[in-house]
Design an enzyme around this catalytic site. Structure first.
Site, PDB file in Angstrom:
ATOM      1  N   GLN A 288      68.916  35.053  71.824  1.00  0.00           N
ATOM      2  CA  GLN A 288      67.579  35.414  72.325  1.00  0.00           C
ATOM      3  C   GLN A 288      66.853  34.154  72.796  1.00  0.00           C
ATOM      4  OE1 GLN A 288      66.042  38.093  73.004  1.00  0.00           O
ATOM      5  NE2 GLN A 288      67.118  39.713  71.913  1.00  0.00           N
ATOM      6  N   CYS A 413      66.310  45.869  75.385  1.00  0.00           N
ATOM      7  CA  CYS A 413      65.565  44.976  76.290  1.00  0.00           C
ATOM      8  C   CYS A 413      65.188  45.727  77.563  1.00  0.00           C
ATOM      9  CB  CYS A 413      66.374  43.724  76.604  1.00  0.00           C
ATOM     10  SG  CYS A 413      67.960  44.080  77.348  1.00  0.00           S
TER      11      CYS A 413
HETATM   12  C1  LIG Z   1      71.572  41.865  74.143  1.00  0.00           C
HETATM   13  S1  LIG Z   1      72.967  40.975  73.527  1.00  0.00           S
HETATM   14  C2  LIG Z   1      72.718  41.152  71.788  1.00  0.00           C
HETATM   15  C3  LIG Z   1      73.421  40.150  70.914  1.00  0.00           C
HETATM   16  C4  LIG Z   1      72.932  40.039  69.478  1.00  0.00           C
HETATM   17  N1  LIG Z   1      72.657  41.318  68.879  1.00  0.00           N
HETATM   18  C5  LIG Z   1      71.703  39.145  69.420  1.00  0.00           C
HETATM   19  O1  LIG Z   1      70.597  39.628  69.204  1.00  0.00           O
HETATM   20  O2  LIG Z   1      71.876  37.918  69.588  1.00  0.00           O
HETATM   21  C6  LIG Z   1      74.263  42.072  73.914  1.00  0.00           C
HETATM   22  C7  LIG Z   1      75.639  41.611  73.453  1.00  0.00           C
HETATM   23  O3  LIG Z   1      76.575  42.649  73.767  1.00  0.00           O
HETATM   24  C8  LIG Z   1      77.803  42.070  74.166  1.00  0.00           C
HETATM   25  N2  LIG Z   1      78.507  43.130  74.903  1.00  0.00           N
HETATM   26  C9  LIG Z   1      78.287  43.546  76.175  1.00  0.00           C
HETATM   27  N3  LIG Z   1      79.074  44.595  76.462  1.00  0.00           N
HETATM   28  C10 LIG Z   1      79.802  44.882  75.354  1.00  0.00           C
HETATM   29  C11 LIG Z   1      80.766  45.873  75.032  1.00  0.00           C
HETATM   30  N4  LIG Z   1      81.139  46.779  75.933  1.00  0.00           N
HETATM   31  N5  LIG Z   1      81.301  45.868  73.791  1.00  0.00           N
HETATM   32  C12 LIG Z   1      80.919  44.941  72.871  1.00  0.00           C
HETATM   33  N6  LIG Z   1      79.989  43.977  73.122  1.00  0.00           N
HETATM   34  C13 LIG Z   1      79.442  43.945  74.350  1.00  0.00           C
HETATM   35  C14 LIG Z   1      77.376  40.841  74.939  1.00  0.00           C
HETATM   36  O4  LIG Z   1      78.417  39.882  74.989  1.00  0.00           O
HETATM   37  C15 LIG Z   1      76.171  40.360  74.107  1.00  0.00           C
HETATM   38  O5  LIG Z   1      76.567  39.445  73.102  1.00  0.00           O
END
Ligand SMILES: C[S@@+](CC[C@H](N)C(=O)[O-])C[C@H]1O[C@@H](n2cnc3c(N)ncnc32)[C@H](O)[C@@H]1O
Length: 456
Positions: A288, A413
Site C-alpha cells: 500500500q 480499491c
Molecule cells: C490490492 S493487492 C493486495 C495485496 C495485500 N493484501 C496488501 O494489502 O498488501 C492485490 C494482490 O493480488 C495479487 N493478485 C492479482 N491477481 C491474482 C490472482 N488471480 N490470484 C492471486 N493473487 C492475485 C497481486 O499480485 C497483489 O499482490
C-alpha cells in the site's frame, strides 16, 4: 466555438465546447450535460464554466479535457504545486472526503442495487500531503535539457519537470533532485518514447516511512552509463537498483534488474490493532502506498473480521502477507494465496520475522486455488479478499460462495467493482453489514473501502 446542442446532441471529436460542470464522476472527471448528452471533463470541478476539447466520443457519452477555465467554481482553492497525480488539490480536503463517501454510496446503490447501503463516515487521512511511500518519475527533455517528473496530462511523450512533489516526502524530493543533477552533469539523454532512442526512462523511489529506509531504482533502455558511480553518489539510501528494459511500453515492471549498492529489499513497519509488524518488500511486490493509512485500513479489516482466537481465516490476494499477519495473532490459523511468487516468499519471511507461526502462504491463482485450498485446510470461518481494481470475477465469487464461509471481509480499491461483487454475494445468501471508506489517497479521486458481508 459551438454548444453541443448546436452540433446535434453528439459533439464531434476535437470540437471545443463551452460547458458548465455540475458534478464529479467516479474517477474524478467533472460532469457536464448538454441536451441529455453527458460529457466527462478532465480537469474540471463542479461549478466551473470551461472551454473543453472533446477527446473521445461514444454513443452515450463523450470525454473532454479543459483547455480554458472561463469561470472558476467558487469551491476551487489554489493548488500547492502543479501535479497530474493530485488533480483534486483544487478542492478543500473536507470536500474531497464528502465526495468520496458519496461516490461509495452512489456506486453501491446504482451498480449494486442496494437501497440504503450501510456506508459509514469516511476515515480521513492522517496526512493529506506528502504521504506516498512509492514514487515513479519519468525522464524527458525540454528545450534540450534533461527533465525528471510527470507525463503532461493527455501527452504520452511530454514530461513536465518537477522540483517539489507534494505527495512525496522531502527526503524523496532530495533523492530525485540529486539523481537529476547527476544525470545532467553526465550529459545523459532521456529515452524518447516516440523513436525509441536515448537512455534514461524512469526513477522509482520507495521509502519505508517507519523504518527510514530508502530504495532507488533507475530504469533505462539497453544502453550503458556509470551506474555504480551514480549509486555511490547517493547519500543515506538503503539500496540502489538498475533495471534495463528494451520494451517500448511505459512500464517500470519489465526488464532485468541488478543490485548496484546496498540491499534489494526495503523494510517497513506497520502497527495494526495494537500489534507492531515489520515487513520486507521485494522490488516488484505490492505494498500500500500510504503507510499510515494502510494501518487504518488493515485495522478496519481486523475489526470487521471479528476474531476470537480460534478461527480459520483465508486471505485471498495476500501480497507480502500484510493483512494475514495483522489477523494471525487474533486467529487460530491463516492461509494466504497470492500469484506473485516473490511476494509469497516475502510473506513467508515476514511471518518468520514477526515470530508468527500460524500463517501459511501459497503461490497460486485465486481462480483455481480455492477448491484445493478448502480440500487441504477445510472450510474457512472468515475469508478476506483484497483483489486488484477489476474486483472478483463471477467465477471467484462462486468459489467463495461454495465455501459457505460465515463472514467475508472485502477490502476494495474500487467501489464500482465492489458493488457488483457485493450484489452477487447478497444474491448468494449474504447481508452487506458494513462499508467503511478509508482515505488512502488524498488530493486524488481514488477510493478505498473495507466491507463486511455476513451469511444470513
Ligand atoms: C490490492 S493487492 C493486495 C495485496 C495485500 N493484501 C496488501 O494489502 O498488501 C492485490 C494482490 O493480488 C495479487 N493478485 C492479482 N491477481 C491474482 C490472482 N488471480 N490470484 C492471486 N493473487 C492475485 C497481486 O499480485 C497483489 O499482490
Amino acid at each position: 466555438m459551438e454548444s453541443a446542442a448546436a452540433q446535434g446532441t453528439r459533439p464531434k471529436l476535437g470540437a471545443e465546447l463551452e460547458l458548465k460542470i455540475d458534478a464529479l464522476a467516479y474517477g474524478g472527471a467533472g460532469v457536464a450535460r448538454t441536451d441529455g448528452y453527458v460529457l466527462f471533463v478532465q480537469g474540471a470541478v463542479p461549478g466551473d464554466r470551461v472551454r473543453a476539447r472533446v477527446t473521445k466520443r461514444k454513443r452515450a457519452y463523450a470525454e473532454a479535457r479543459v483547455v480554458e477555465l472561463l469561470d472558476p467554481s467558487p469551491d476551487r482553492i489554489e493548488p500547492r504545486a502543479p501535479h497530474p497525480g493530485a488533480p483534486w488539490q483544487v478542492l478543500p480536503y473536507e470536500r474531497q472526503l464528502q465526495e468520496k463517501e458519496s461516490q461509495v454510496r452512489e456506486a453501491l446503490s446504482r451498480i449494486g442495487r442496494f437501497e440504503a447501503p450501510p456506508v459509514e463516515p469516511i476515515v480521513p487521512a492522517v496526512e493529506p500531503w506528502r504521504y506516498r511511500n512509492k514514487l515513479e518519475y519519468s525522464f524527458g527533455e525540454e528545450e534540450g535539457e534533461l527533465v525528471l517528473g510527470f507525463h503532461r496530462p493527455g501527452r504520452w511523450n511530454e514530461i513536465d519537470d518537477v522540483s517539489e512533489d507534494v505527495l512525496a516526502s522531502e527526503r524523496v524530493d532530495e533523492v530525485r533532485e540529486a539523481v537529476k543533477a547527476w544525470c545532467r552533469e553526465e550529459g545523459l539523454s532521456a529515452y524518447d518514447r516516440g523513436d525509441g532512442v536515448g537512455l534514461l526512462r524512469n526513477l522509482v523511489v520507495r521509502e519505508g516511512r517507519r523504518s527510514g529506509q530508502i530504495q532507488v531504482r533507475i530504469v533505462t533502455s539497453e544502453g550503458d552509463f556509470r551506474a555504480l558511480d551514480l549509486a555511490e553518489s547517493l547519500q543515506d539510501v538503503t539500496g540502489v537498483l538498475w533495471t534495463r528494459s528494451a520494451g517500448v511500453a511505459e512500464t517500470t515492471r519489465e526488464g532485468e534488474t541488478d543490485l548496484l549498492t546496498g540491499s534489494a529489499i526495503i523494510e517497513e513497519e506497520l502497527e495494526c490493532a495494537g500489534e507492531k509488524l515489520r515487513f520486507r518488500i521485494s522490488p516488484d511486490a505490492f505494498f500500500q502506498t500510504n503507510t499510515e493509512m494502510a494501518e487504518r485500513l488493515y485495522g478496519a479489516a481486523v475489526e470487521l473480521a471479528g476474531l476470537s482466537g480460534r478461527e480459520r481465516v483465508f486471505d485471498l490476494y495476500s501480497g507480502i502477507g500484510t493483512i494475514a499477519l495483522a489477523l494471525a495473532p487474533a486467529a487460530g490459523e491463516v492461509w494466504g494465496i497470492e500469484v506473485v511468487e516473490r511476494a509469497v516468499a516475502d510473506a513467508l519471511e515476514n511471518a518468520r520475522l514477526n515470530g508468527i507461526d500460524n500463517a501459511r502462504f501459497y503461490a497460486g491463482d485465486v481462480r483455481t486455488a480455492m477448491r484445493p485450498l478448502v480440500e487441504e485446510a477445510g472450510s474457512p470461518d472468515v475469508l478476506v479478499v483484497d483483489p486488484p481494481r477489476a474486483g472478483l470475477s463471477q467465477k471467484v465469487v462462486r468459489r467463495i460462495l461454495e465455501t459457505e464461509v460465515p463472514r467475508i471481509v472485502y477490502v476494495s480499491c474500487n467501489p464500482t467493482t465492489l458493488a457488483p461483487n457485493a450484489r452477487q454475494m447478497v444474491d448468494g445468501g449474504y447481508r452487506l453489514e458494513r462499508v467503511l471508506p478509508v482515505d488512502m489517497f488524498p488530493q486524488t479521486p481514488h477510493i478505498e473501502c473495507a466491507a463486511l458481508l455476513v451469511r444470513s
